[in-house]
Write an enzyme that holds these catalytic residues in place. Structure first.
Site, short mmCIF file in Angstrom:
data_model
loop_
_atom_site.label_atom_id
_atom_site.label_comp_id
_atom_site.label_asym_id
_atom_site.label_seq_id
_atom_site.Cartn_x
_atom_site.Cartn_y
_atom_site.Cartn_z
N ASP A 61 0.82 -1.21 0.00
CA ASP A 61 0.00 0.00 0.00
C ASP A 61 0.85 1.26 0.00
OD1 ASP A 61 -1.90 -1.94 0.35
OD2 ASP A 61 -2.52 -1.29 2.35
N ASP A 114 -3.05 5.18 -2.86
CA ASP A 114 -2.34 4.04 -2.27
C ASP A 114 -1.65 3.32 -3.41
OD1 ASP A 114 -3.42 4.72 0.17
OD2 ASP A 114 -4.32 2.76 0.55
N HIS A 173 -8.15 -0.48 -3.51
CA HIS A 173 -7.06 -1.27 -4.08
C HIS A 173 -7.57 -2.17 -5.20
CE1 HIS A 173 -5.04 -0.70 0.11
NE2 HIS A 173 -5.12 0.42 -0.59
N ASP A 227 -5.93 -5.29 -6.07
CA ASP A 227 -5.38 -6.64 -6.07
C ASP A 227 -6.32 -7.72 -5.53
OD1 ASP A 227 -5.10 -5.56 -3.56
OD2 ASP A 227 -2.92 -5.83 -3.44
N ARG A 232 -17.22 -8.20 -9.48
CA ARG A 232 -16.94 -6.79 -9.73
C ARG A 232 -16.53 -6.62 -11.20
NH1 ARG A 232 -12.62 -6.36 -4.79
NH2 ARG A 232 -14.00 -7.06 -3.09
N SER A 244 -12.52 -8.91 2.05
CA SER A 244 -13.79 -9.40 1.53
C SER A 244 -13.65 -10.91 1.26
CB SER A 244 -14.13 -8.68 0.22
OG SER A 244 -13.32 -9.16 -0.85
N CYS A 255 -0.66 -8.01 -0.56
CA CYS A 255 -0.62 -6.81 0.28
C CYS A 255 0.62 -6.78 1.17
CB CYS A 255 -1.86 -6.74 1.17
SG CYS A 255 -3.42 -6.56 0.27
#
Length: 341
Positions: A86, A166, A215, A217, A234, A269, A321
């Site tokens: 990030d 980020d 983000h 990824d 998405r 998520s 991350c």
């Protein structure tokens, strides 16, 4: 990981907590048990990477349960050093410190400064993007997803007062860098980056159907040249898929996490399964319980290293991350021939 904190509510978190009663939580110190469990899995990841001939460096230990006060804001704690992806954007031989939007992450670059100074002395370029003030005017004051899902053009969470991003909102594929404007990244930040990098790199704005994106990824992940994984929940709201296909890329749908909605938090998520780490074009590191994703990778010809990592999730992410690639073998290439003519 030692001395990590859990930040309290702040303006950048409005998209996740639309109701006033949801915004009452305060900053807190992470428990020793939580930190120890996550640290054990991070240490194991480091050993696995070293076994793959990867040089692993770790950030300086920092006490994150400390107050931050500037002329424009005050918060009662910081965050953690679990997610260098990030904070640091690596493009070629340059390391860029991102101008992040969360107040609790204002000083999150500091645990990496010792390493960045060392890389600079060894020849790397070192750039700190313009540090945003994080004043109230930087955030849309009445933003709420109750009024409609996030939309970078019609319902953004950030104003255009200052550049903000980020590093994890960008995905680099050779000469081409893709970004998604989201709740911590605005187009002003992307414009700063494009001008800073110059014509050697091509920046592409892409958008996905996501009520509060943060983000890229766990939304779009390149797996190797010519193969990209997309979150089917998405889908792009533009011509992203057609763009990849026109350039002879195969687009595949990811598998959701086996953990389901129980693990949904502002950071995590049920698509945390997509947050993997590519050691190289043949090898992927994936969480050991994500059997559907592991089988998908194997069907695509990857060697999969499956290890436990769920104890790290609550600190903000998974393998992608929690790592950032400083040096990789190879040279810069163009993977999109339609753009080269």
């Amino acid at each position: 990981m030692a001395n990590s904190a859990s930040p309290g509510f702040e303006p950048a978190l409005r998209p996740y907590f639309p109701a006033p009663e949801q915004r009452e939580f305060k900053a807190a110190r992470r428990s020793d048990a939580e930190i120890e469990a996550a640290t054990a899995q991070l240490d194991n990841l480091a050993r696995v990477l070293e076994g793959e001939n990867v040089i692993v460096r770790r950030p300086t230990q920092t006490d994150f349960f400390t107050e931050v006060k500037t002329p424009t804001f005050q918060v009662h704690s910081q965050n953690t050093s679990a997610c260098p992806r990030d904070v640091l954007l690596v493009v070629g031989d340059e390391i860029i410190e991102a101008p992040m939007a969360m107040r609790s992450r204002f000083f999150e670059y500091l645990p990496y400064r010792e390493l960045v100074r060392e890389y600079f002395r060894q020849g790397a370029k070192w750039t700190a993007a313009p540090k945003p003030s994080m004043a109230d005017e930087m955030y849309v004051q009445d933003f709420s997803v109750d009024d409609g899902p996030f939309d970078a053009d019609d319902h953004p969470a950030l104003t255009g007062l200052e550049p903000s991003f980020d590093a994890a909102s960008f995905s680099r594929m050779g000469r081409d860098i893709f970004y998604q404007p989201d709740i911590v990244t605005n187009d002003f930040g992307a414009a700063w980056l494009a001008r800073h990098l110059g014509p050697e790199y091509r920046l592409h704005r892409i958008r996905f159907r996501d009520p509060h994106p943060q983000h890229i990824d766990a939304t779009m992940v390149p797996l190797r040249p010519g193969l990209v994984m997309i979150n089917p929940e998405r889908p792009p709201v533009d011509d992203t898929i057609a763009f990849f296909e026109e350039n002879n890329w195969r687009v595949i749908a990811a598998e959701p996490s086996v953990r389901g909605s129980f693990y949904n938090t502002p950071e995590i998520s049920n698509w945390i399964s997509m947050n993997v780490f590519n050691v190289n074009e043949e090898t992927i590191i994936c969480e050991e319980r994500e059997k559907p994703m592991i089988e998908l990778f194997k069907s695509l010809g990857f060697r999969v290293i499956a290890i436990p990592f769920a104890n790290v999730y609550h600190f903000g992410g998974s393998f992608h991350c929690c790592t950032v690639d400083i040096r990789r073998a190879g040279s810069r290439k163009s993977y999109f021939p339609a753009l080269d003519s």
